[in-house]
Scaffold this active site. Sequence first.
Site, PDB file in Angstrom:
ATOM      1  N   CYS A 135      12.789  33.433 -22.830  1.00  0.00           N
ATOM      2  CA  CYS A 135      12.970  32.003 -22.075  1.00  0.00           C
ATOM      3  C   CYS A 135      14.523  32.048 -21.769  1.00  0.00           C
ATOM      4  CB  CYS A 135      12.613  31.011 -22.924  1.00  0.00           C
ATOM      5  SG  CYS A 135      12.883  29.347 -22.111  1.00  0.00           S
ATOM      6  N   THR A 136      14.831  31.824 -20.647  1.00  0.00           N
ATOM      7  CA  THR A 136      16.339  31.662 -20.100  1.00  0.00           C
ATOM      8  C   THR A 136      16.853  30.513 -20.936  1.00  0.00           C
ATOM      9  OG1 THR A 136      15.877  30.318 -18.252  1.00  0.00           O
ATOM     10  CG2 THR A 136      15.992  32.931 -17.877  1.00  0.00           C
ATOM     11  N   HIS A 137      16.372  29.573 -21.480  1.00  0.00           N
ATOM     12  CA  HIS A 137      17.091  28.540 -22.325  1.00  0.00           C
ATOM     13  C   HIS A 137      17.539  29.149 -23.831  1.00  0.00           C
ATOM     14  CE1 HIS A 137      14.915  25.544 -19.736  1.00  0.00           C
ATOM     15  NE2 HIS A 137      15.768  24.546 -20.374  1.00  0.00           N
ATOM     16  N   CYS A 164      13.424  31.728 -14.622  1.00  0.00           N
ATOM     17  CA  CYS A 164      12.500  30.943 -15.546  1.00  0.00           C
ATOM     18  C   CYS A 164      11.389  32.058 -15.878  1.00  0.00           C
ATOM     19  CB  CYS A 164      11.959  29.937 -15.031  1.00  0.00           C
ATOM     20  SG  CYS A 164      10.659  29.233 -15.972  1.00  0.00           S
ATOM     21  N   SER A 189      13.012  25.651 -15.060  1.00  0.00           N
ATOM     22  CA  SER A 189      12.450  24.340 -15.532  1.00  0.00           C
ATOM     23  C   SER A 189      13.697  23.532 -15.811  1.00  0.00           C
ATOM     24  CB  SER A 189      11.461  24.806 -16.678  1.00  0.00           C
ATOM     25  OG  SER A 189      11.964  25.278 -17.651  1.00  0.00           O
TER      26      SER A 189
END
Length: 262
Positions: A183-185, A73, A11
């Site tokens: 979350c990959t963030h 994601c 995203s």
Amino acid sequence: MKDAPIGFFDSGLGGLTVREEVMRLLPGEHTCYFADSANAPYGEKAPLEILELSRRNTRWLLGMGCKMVVVACNTATTNAIAQLREEFPVPFIGIEPAIKPAALQSETGRVGVLATRGTLSSSLFASTTRNFASGITVMEQEGYGLVRLIESGKLDAPETRDHLEQLLQPMIRAGIDHLVLGCTHYPLLIPHLREILPVGVRIVDPGPAVARQTRAVLEQHGLLRLADGPARHAVYTSGNLAVANQMLSRLGHPPRALPVQG
């Protein structure tokens, strides 16, 4: 197909943390990354919208000639990957919170999960927690606002650290000994996390396990690239080029993000 790139989509820019782990483990592989920052965050969207965005991203990556798609994601994995595997003729690698290793290694019996609403409310997250965290207290915290802050270039801003600390306080007071990043963030926030979390709390990032699974699936399908010349890497974004290039520089790569209409 061996010389084709591995495709990644997220995203936004968070999935670059996953791409980093894959590049580290498989330095001979080409990569093609799409950051759908124009539609971030996915975690606040309805499941059908997440599925349609994931389909669109997959079609774009296959149009770029990718031999595999890493759904970098958590929200897209939990809401769309099963359908993607039915609809598209390439291997898919997904990401889900690493609850199992955290639960197995916890000494306090309290594990925290920081994730998006879309991940925490998914059936995959519920089944993973039920199957692997029996007898463990799993504290869930939606990381609302974090993706927007990162995607707007405020990763190092004091407001980001302060907001993150506020989100984590209930888990800290409860005595968690593992924090699972859902979350990959969120691996981009690890410097802040190390300042905020008590000494001894282990941060669980699924990126290395995803890289190992990527290698295993490439081997299984006979798709590992036989290195002949340097690997090529491309990053595309539907969002702000300046923020994307800032992130690439932060990760030690040339700022060469390319625009894609969102």
